[in-house]
Design a protein around this motif. Structure first.
Motif, PDB file in Angstrom:
ATOM      1  N   SER A 388      37.438  -5.319 -21.082  1.00  0.00           N
ATOM      2  CA  SER A 388      38.529  -6.476 -20.562  1.00  0.00           C
ATOM      3  C   SER A 388      39.631  -6.235 -21.126  1.00  0.00           C
ATOM      4  CB  SER A 388      38.038  -7.762 -20.506  1.00  0.00           C
ATOM      5  OG  SER A 388      38.701  -8.787 -19.911  1.00  0.00           O
ATOM      6  N   ALA A 389      40.978  -6.071 -20.356  1.00  0.00           N
ATOM      7  CA  ALA A 389      42.059  -5.948 -20.738  1.00  0.00           C
ATOM      8  C   ALA A 389      42.960  -7.128 -20.113  1.00  0.00           C
ATOM      9  CB  ALA A 389      42.797  -4.605 -20.242  1.00  0.00           C
ATOM     10  N   GLY A 390      42.062  -8.227 -19.744  1.00  0.00           N
ATOM     11  CA  GLY A 390      42.714  -9.173 -19.114  1.00  0.00           C
ATOM     12  C   GLY A 390      42.377  -9.289 -17.691  1.00  0.00           C
ATOM     13  N   PHE A 391      43.243 -10.492 -16.958  1.00  0.00           N
ATOM     14  CA  PHE A 391      42.806 -10.756 -15.635  1.00  0.00           C
ATOM     15  C   PHE A 391      44.168 -10.800 -14.922  1.00  0.00           C
ATOM     16  CE2 PHE A 391      38.192 -11.808 -16.084  1.00  0.00           C
ATOM     17  CZ  PHE A 391      37.966 -12.149 -17.360  1.00  0.00           C
ATOM     18  N   THR A 392      43.856 -10.407 -13.678  1.00  0.00           N
ATOM     19  CA  THR A 392      45.134 -10.428 -12.753  1.00  0.00           C
ATOM     20  C   THR A 392      44.958 -11.101 -11.598  1.00  0.00           C
ATOM     21  OG1 THR A 392      45.503  -8.123 -13.216  1.00  0.00           O
ATOM     22  CG2 THR A 392      46.712  -9.055 -11.500  1.00  0.00           C
ATOM     23  N   CYS A 411      48.772 -14.423 -18.755  1.00  0.00           N
ATOM     24  CA  CYS A 411      48.128 -13.628 -18.131  1.00  0.00           C
ATOM     25  C   CYS A 411      48.396 -12.087 -18.266  1.00  0.00           C
ATOM     26  CB  CYS A 411      47.963 -14.006 -16.579  1.00  0.00           C
ATOM     27  SG  CYS A 411      47.063 -15.517 -16.130  1.00  0.00           S
ATOM     28  N   ALA A 412      49.556 -12.011 -18.669  1.00  0.00           N
ATOM     29  CA  ALA A 412      50.531 -10.625 -18.726  1.00  0.00           C
ATOM     30  C   ALA A 412      50.463 -10.167 -17.090  1.00  0.00           C
ATOM     31  CB  ALA A 412      49.903  -9.767 -19.496  1.00  0.00           C
ATOM     32  N   ALA A 413      50.457 -11.265 -16.285  1.00  0.00           N
ATOM     33  CA  ALA A 413      50.562 -10.660 -14.700  1.00  0.00           C
ATOM     34  C   ALA A 413      51.461 -11.694 -13.996  1.00  0.00           C
ATOM     35  CB  ALA A 413      49.216 -10.800 -14.242  1.00  0.00           C
ATOM     36  N   PHE A 414      51.524 -11.391 -12.950  1.00  0.00           N
ATOM     37  CA  PHE A 414      52.132 -12.247 -11.707  1.00  0.00           C
ATOM     38  C   PHE A 414      51.466 -13.314 -11.133  1.00  0.00           C
ATOM     39  CE2 PHE A 414      56.467 -10.195 -11.801  1.00  0.00           C
ATOM     40  CZ  PHE A 414      56.128  -8.885 -12.104  1.00  0.00           C
ATOM     41  N   VAL A 415      52.041 -14.278 -11.070  1.00  0.00           N
ATOM     42  CA  VAL A 415      51.236 -15.576 -10.286  1.00  0.00           C
ATOM     43  C   VAL A 415      52.480 -16.145  -9.185  1.00  0.00           C
ATOM     44  CG1 VAL A 415      50.075 -16.355 -12.358  1.00  0.00           C
ATOM     45  CG2 VAL A 415      52.194 -17.375 -11.878  1.00  0.00           C
ATOM     46  N   ARG A 460      36.026 -25.506 -22.219  1.00  0.00           N
ATOM     47  CA  ARG A 460      37.195 -24.617 -21.688  1.00  0.00           C
ATOM     48  C   ARG A 460      37.131 -23.484 -22.366  1.00  0.00           C
ATOM     49  NH1 ARG A 460      42.874 -23.907 -22.543  1.00  0.00           N
ATOM     50  NH2 ARG A 460      44.068 -23.899 -20.681  1.00  0.00           N
ATOM     51  N   HIS A 461      37.205 -22.312 -21.639  1.00  0.00           N
ATOM     52  CA  HIS A 461      37.139 -21.029 -22.093  1.00  0.00           C
ATOM     53  C   HIS A 461      38.388 -20.400 -21.700  1.00  0.00           C
ATOM     54  CE1 HIS A 461      32.927 -20.768 -23.065  1.00  0.00           C
ATOM     55  NE2 HIS A 461      32.772 -21.552 -22.208  1.00  0.00           N
ATOM     56  N   CYS A 462      39.014 -19.801 -22.788  1.00  0.00           N
ATOM     57  CA  CYS A 462      40.215 -19.049 -22.513  1.00  0.00           C
ATOM     58  C   CYS A 462      40.168 -17.614 -21.866  1.00  0.00           C
ATOM     59  CB  CYS A 462      41.165 -19.103 -23.725  1.00  0.00           C
ATOM     60  SG  CYS A 462      42.817 -18.152 -23.643  1.00  0.00           S
ATOM     61  N   CYS A 463      40.628 -17.458 -20.633  1.00  0.00           N
ATOM     62  CA  CYS A 463      40.707 -16.327 -20.295  1.00  0.00           C
ATOM     63  C   CYS A 463      41.899 -15.474 -20.295  1.00  0.00           C
ATOM     64  CB  CYS A 463      39.896 -16.169 -18.919  1.00  0.00           C
ATOM     65  SG  CYS A 463      40.883 -16.909 -17.727  1.00  0.00           S
ATOM     66  N   HIS A 464      42.968 -16.234 -20.648  1.00  0.00           N
ATOM     67  CA  HIS A 464      44.116 -15.573 -20.677  1.00  0.00           C
ATOM     68  C   HIS A 464      44.473 -14.432 -21.900  1.00  0.00           C
ATOM     69  CE1 HIS A 464      46.255 -18.689 -18.102  1.00  0.00           C
ATOM     70  NE2 HIS A 464      45.402 -17.955 -17.104  1.00  0.00           N
ATOM     71  N   THR A 519      42.708  -2.787  -9.703  1.00  0.00           N
ATOM     72  CA  THR A 519      42.565  -2.814 -11.228  1.00  0.00           C
ATOM     73  C   THR A 519      43.496  -2.146 -12.091  1.00  0.00           C
ATOM     74  OG1 THR A 519      41.134  -0.983 -10.797  1.00  0.00           O
ATOM     75  CG2 THR A 519      40.105  -3.159 -10.790  1.00  0.00           C
ATOM     76  N   SER A 520      44.643  -1.587 -11.279  1.00  0.00           N
ATOM     77  CA  SER A 520      45.691  -0.668 -11.640  1.00  0.00           C
ATOM     78  C   SER A 520      46.881  -1.047 -11.800  1.00  0.00           C
ATOM     79  CB  SER A 520      45.286   0.819 -11.324  1.00  0.00           C
ATOM     80  OG  SER A 520      45.576   0.730  -9.974  1.00  0.00           O
ATOM     81  N   ASN A 521      47.220  -1.835 -10.926  1.00  0.00           N
ATOM     82  CA  ASN A 521      48.890  -1.930 -10.725  1.00  0.00           C
ATOM     83  C   ASN A 521      49.430  -2.548 -11.933  1.00  0.00           C
ATOM     84  OD1 ASN A 521      48.956  -0.910  -8.144  1.00  0.00           O
ATOM     85  ND2 ASN A 521      48.541  -3.024  -7.032  1.00  0.00           N
ATOM     86  N   ILE A 522      48.731  -3.668 -12.607  1.00  0.00           N
ATOM     87  CA  ILE A 522      49.569  -3.982 -13.753  1.00  0.00           C
ATOM     88  C   ILE A 522      49.645  -3.326 -14.936  1.00  0.00           C
ATOM     89  CG2 ILE A 522      49.247  -6.111 -15.373  1.00  0.00           C
ATOM     90  CD1 ILE A 522      50.483  -7.045 -12.934  1.00  0.00           C
TER      91      ILE A 522
END
Lengths: 946, 169
Positions: A388-392, A411-415, A460-464, A519-522
């Motif tokens: 896992s390299a994180g979640f988008t 997230c290292a992603a856009f929201v 509370r699990h951190c998934c970020h 799975t690849s854009n980020i």
């Protein structure tokens, strides 16, 4: 080592085995299995071959974001290629086939491309295949065979598809915790709710991770929410994906009523919902990102969350010795789930501690992992990697709705940031962590008071978190798995100057496959950001467009296939025409008889016979499709003088005339006839093809130009059926039919035929003495049959559109669309003398513009030649010169020899007598023609008058 | 009334409407005419059914004698349009579901009930919908479209459609 079914656990129904085949081999799974879970449980590791390098690929994920495990589901016309095995639920007898390999999945000759991978990086085709067209056609043969993934079916699709509208107060996309909470709140507030979920069961993350919500196990809570939504009159649509978010809060949902490849003849296979919502709650959740490292595509490497899904939901262990590599608490949960299932977790690699997964080794299956752990490089023997390299967050629908994005460092992603339409994003897709907060955000999005949100005691699990892109480019460090785009390709694109995200995408094809870069854009964005030395938010994203996941052409077509591809408008007299076996001609949606061939006649010979019969005897033609308008009121005449450019007001009762109508810019819009049926009643006719346009124009004139007039206009196109009786013997036929003295040319008379009250109008389109009989459509059959009986007794003939064309071309009568092109004025068409001198008609001001008075404008002329004149041909003085006009309509002399035509030619009538060439380069035809007046028959006009 | 979520189109009967004459009544000044139904409504009156179809336009159907008895004045014009439309009665509780298939009109709205009129497009066909009762609606289309359109409806009714409220998980 490979996957296997756990002895217990999972949500599949172990009491209902389901048999299926994959590449001709029989397997068995359980109801509730996807093809991917069932094959994993059966020990299958390789699901397909990658697009470019034909590398063996296993399943990466457990959802619609799957880039590797693409199969063809079903057979024959029902086969659906490029179906994700992770999004295909088992049905009895399912036939699934792997793709992009030859001769087999296990031994694929295409794998030789991997040997030359260094020479065919991204964009290599922009630097190769140079040479002349013949050399390209040589290369093209091989490229076409290599291109694409699954084969398109060649047989007709036996399935049916449906389109359905729906309206609601709140549409909730996604039935995970946030979506369920939103739907629950909205339904409880009395709103019309539609909840859609692309999975076969609701729950989202609750299907993978147990939790207690409102005192109930998560799945039980989810079921209770659905029951409340349905009880309140709402809808819960499963296997339904929101495919697009369009303007004005219109969303399209694609529902799979049958699984791809399933034979379910009593159902529509798929249904397209068009939903108009007052408010849209987007709760589509997250997509996990893979780590980018050499060998990250070897079968057995999977996303961490997917591994947990296979264990917890499907009761399948992906392997026996696993390495878990991640960057958040979520990876820890996967490791715990594997251990609980009896799988040995040989190592956990945590990017938060600075550890990295460096290389995965293996051919058809993972064998070893090289990692940097505790400051040392270590090797771990394993058969499974959960990475896992994180979640988008899924922001596609939000962006389609015109929303903006903001960067979320966690997230290292856009929201989603601001919304432009009535959408709100809830739950994990909004960057929210922790089940309690997710439930609260969904509840609020559904309009509920946060204080009333369902409660949970889940940890509370951190998934970020995120794993940075690798240093050093590698040919087997894949970023986009489906298009075989590697980290090295991205660096190459950057070095070659493709430094905007748009250029990077198109040069490398990152994100351009059927998974649309989920799975690849980020990962690509982060690597570009590092190369550029600019923050990722400054790099931006490419545009997300519908559909969110691939949709079949069948569901887009709906019922509009086969004979129903286009609507068919049927004549009232179709059965009467069918007795004579006509050739039917589509004319817009109408179908009209083109000709009535007899005894092996060709179309041309039948048309010539029919036309000659009209010229020498009498013919009968169905002209029911003409547009017709009944105009009544004290201002009816004045109204028509606004609409028509010719004189109207002086028409006496019982008289009619030819007329034409202009657009506001002075161009001819339509032509027809107007008849004064009574003191304050007129009948206006115009062309079939322009019926809708004329109706709109009349409404415009009535409502905008003449709101003060006391006039009523009703469209009566289908109320009146009509047929033309034309020829030297037309008058005697009409007088026998109607038992009246026939009116003079352009006269009209109320008559009774076969007990039916009709209107008899003396008008000629053919150039012969002619009449049109207008009969109420619901009682036209006996009238037609009476006329037809007299016709045949007189030796006459039915005539169709083809003969009508020949007749009217000889008389120089224009057709809307051919001569009246929308760029021709009355003067261009030789109708200038008919314009009402007093003006005041719609288009008069536009017509007065100086540019429309120029003498060199293209104007209507006739052409004649010894042979056929090619229709649509350009008119040139000599070969190679620029064209100065074109042929609009072609025909043959009906009672003579040679070809005739109408044309538009610069300078028009002034060129009478000149010799020109009608040339058609696309057909390789050039014919010498002579310019004449646009009138080839009865120039004195004696034949249509008494 | 909240539409039943479980009514299916297979419970419907489609019956052609025959033997009706048809009149179009039009205000010469496009205004509302006293005694005629307001926008979006239909009324039964003296053996006729009169429907509002657009501003200043009403459609009356019934036996010819009843239509002939409709009084007109200097502000109202009469047009015989008996051949303009073909009608089909849809009988059964699932009519709302049927009208959602291939259409763009919200036939499931609680406010669209008996006495309501709508003009819309369905399956490429202009359609006039007249809600007669909770289990009956009349649909009127141009005759040239009728064969194709009602064939579409017959196929929809004949095919066993999936229940639109999915079973609980």
């Amino acid at each position: 080592m490979s996957g296997y079914r756990l002895a217990s656990g999972g949500l599949v129904d172990r009491t209902r085995p389901v048999a299926f085949t994959f590449d001709g081999v029989s397997y068995s799974g359980f109801a509730g299995d996807t093809l991917a879970s069932a094959l994993l449980a059966s020990g299958v590791s390789i699901f397909g071959r990658s697009f470019k390098y034909h590398r063996p690929r296993g399943v990466l994920s457990a959802g619609v974001e799957e880039p590797n495990a693409l199969v063809t589901a079903g057979q024959g016309g029902r086969a659906e290629p490029n179906t994700r095995a992770t999004d295909l639920f088992l049905t009895p007898g399912l036939v699934a086939t792997s793709q992009n390999r030859w001769p087999s999945l296990g031994f694929d000759l295409g794998a030789v491309t991997a040997l030359i991978a260094p020479f065919i990086p991204a964009g290599f085709y922009y630097k190769t295949f140079f040479g002349g067209p013949k050399l390209w056609r040589f290369f093209e043969h091989f490229i076409r065979r290599a291109a694409g993934l699954g084969p398109a079916p060649r047989l007709a699709d036996p399935d049916s598809y449906q389109h359905r509208a729906a309206f609601c107060d709140v549409l909730v996309v996604g039935a995970g915790p946030a979506g369920l909470a939103a739907a629950d709140a909205a339904a409880g507030a009395g709103k019309r709710v539609i909840l859609c979920e692309q999975d076969a069961i609701v729950g989202g993350a609750l299907l993978r991770d147990a939790a207690e919500i409102a005192g109930l196990p998560g799945r039980d809570w989810a079921a209770a929410v659905c029951a409340r939504v349905i009880a309140a009159g709402g809808r819960v649509l499963l296997r339904t994906t929101a495919t697009g978010y369009h303007d004005h809060d219109l969303l399209t949902l694609g529902e799979k009523c049958a699984e791809p490849g399933e034979d379910a003849p009593s159902l529509s296979a798929q249904r397209l919902w068009r939903v108009r919502a007052s408010r849209v709650v987007l709760a589509p959740g997250l997509v996990e990102r893979p780590l980018v490292c050499p060998g990250n595509d070897v079968p057995g490497v999977m996303l961490s969350g997917a591994v947990r899904t296979y264990v917890q939901r499907f009761g399948v262990a992906p392997g026996r010795r696993a390495v878990v590599a991640g960057c958040s608490d979520d990876a820890d949960r996967t490791a715990a789930a594997l251990r609980a299932a009896g799988v040995e977790v040989v190592a956990t690699i945590d990017y938060r501690r600075g550890e990295t997964l460096d290389t995965v080794k293996g051919g058809n299956r993972v064998s070893t992992v090289i990692a940097s752990v505790g400051g040392m490089t270590r090797s771990f023997a394993c058969d499974t990697v959960a990475m896992s390299a994180g979640f988008t967050p899924s922001v596609q629908l939000h962006m389609q709705a015109g929303g903006t994005l903001a960067w979320h460092d966690g997230c290292a992603a856009f929201v989603p940031a601001t919304s432009r339409q009535a959408q709100v994003t809830a739950g994990a897709a909004a960057g929210i962590e922790g089940l309690a907060a997710i439930l609260a955000s969904g509840w609020a999005a559904g309009g509920g008071d946060v204080a009333d949100a369902p409660q949970t005691r889940a940890e509370r699990h951190c998934c970020h978190g995120f794993a940075p892109p690798p240093r050093g480019a590698r040919t087997t460090a894949f970023v986009d798995f489906q298009n075989d785009v590697t980290s090295r390709d991205l660096d190459l694109a950057w070095r070659e100057g493709y430094r905007s995200v748009e250029h990077m995408k198109r040069y490398t094809t990152l994100g351009m496959a059927t998974d649309q870069g989920k799975t690849s854009n980020i990962a690509g964005l982060l690597q570009l950001s590092r190369n550029e030395g600019r923050p990722a938010p400054d790099i931006g994203l490419t545009t997300f467009r519908p559909p969110f996941t691939p949709v079949t052409l069948g569901v887009l077509a709906g019922e509009d296939g086969g004979l129903h591809m286009a609507p068919r408008r049927v004549l009232r007299l179709k059965a009467q025409h069918d007795r004579h076996h006509p050739l039917w001609q589509p004319l817009g949606y109408w179908h009209r008889p083109r000709a009535y061939p007899r005894d092996g006649e060709t179309l041309h010979s039948a048309a010539m016979r029919e036309a000659r019969t009209v010229r020498s005897n009498v013919g009968l033609s169905d002209v029911s499709t003409l547009a017709k308008f009944d105009v009544q009121g004290p201002d009816a005449g004045a109204f028509l003088e606004l609409v028509c450019a010719t004189g109207i007001a002086k028409l006496a009762v019982g008289r009619g005339r030819y007329t034409f109508m202009l657009r506001e810019d002075g161009m001819v819009m339509d032509d027809g006839t107007v008849w004064r049926l009574g003191d304050a009643r007129y009948l206006l006719t115009s062309s079939t093809g322009g019926a809708a346009r004329m109706e709109a124009h009349l409404a415009y004139v009535r409502g905008v130009l003449a709101p003060h007039m006391r006039v009523a206009i009703v469209e009566v196109q289908e109320h009146w059926a009509a047929f033309a009786i034309a020829g030297p013997n037309a008058r005697s036929l009409v007088e026998t039919l109607a038992c009246v003295s026939a009116p003079k040319h352009m006269g009209c008379l109320a008559v009774v035929v076969a007990g039916v009250e009709c209107w008899l109008l003396a008008a000629s389109y053919s150039g012969e003495r002619a009449f049109e009989l207008y009969v109420p459509g619901d009682v036209v059959v006996p009238v037609w049959e009476a006329a037809e009986a007299l016709l045949h007794a007189a030796g006459g003939a039915l005539y169709g559109l083809e003969a009508l064309e020949l007749l009217r071309i000889e008389k120089g009568h224009i057709v809307i669309g051919a001569e009246a092109t929308g760029r021709t004025t009355p003067h261009d068409l030789g109708l200038g003398k008919m314009l009402r001198v007093s003006g005041g008609y719609c288009g008069a001001a536009g017509l007065a513009r100086p540019m429309l008075q120029a003498v060199d404008r293209q104007a209507l002329v006739g052409l004649e030649a010894d042979g056929e004149i090619p229709e649509g041909a350009m008119l040139v003085r000599a070969a190679g010169e620029a064209p100065m006009g074109h042929v609009t309509s072609v025909g043959s002399r009906v009672l003579g020899q040679g070809g005739v035509a109408l044309a538009l030619l610069a300078g028009g009538p002034a060129r009478t007598g000149e010799q020109w060439l009608a040339t058609s380069p696309t057909r390789g035809i050039t014919v010498p023609v002579r310019v004449t007046a646009p009138l080839f028959h009865d120039p004195e006009g004696t034949r249509y008058r008494d | 009334m909240i539409p039943k979520a479980h009514a299916t189109v297979t419970e419907l009967a489609l019956t052609p409407i025959i033997g009706h004459a048809m009149l179009r009544l039009v205000r010469l000044d496009a205004a509302q005419h006293p005694g005629l139904p307001p926008p979006g409504r239909a009324v039964d009156s003296a053996g006729c059914r009169i429907r509002w179809v657009e501003p200043g336009h009403w459609l009356a159907t019934g036996q010819p004698a009843a239509l002939a008895a409709i009084a007109v004045d200097v502000d109202l014009a009469r047009f015989d349009v008996s051949g303009s439309l073909t009608g089909m009665a849809v009988i059964g509780e699932g009519w709302r579901e049927l009208l959602m298939i291939g259409g763009v009109f919200d036939a499931e709205a609680r406010t669209f009930g008996p006495g309501c009129i709508a003009r819309t497009i369905m399956h490429h066909t202009p359609l006039l919908i007249d809600c007669i009762g909770d289990d009956r609606v009349e649909a009127w289309v141009p005759p040239s479209h009728a064969a194709e359109f009602f064939d579409f409806w017959h196929n929809t009714v004949a095919r066993r459609g999936r229940r639109l409220s999915a079973p609980l998980p």
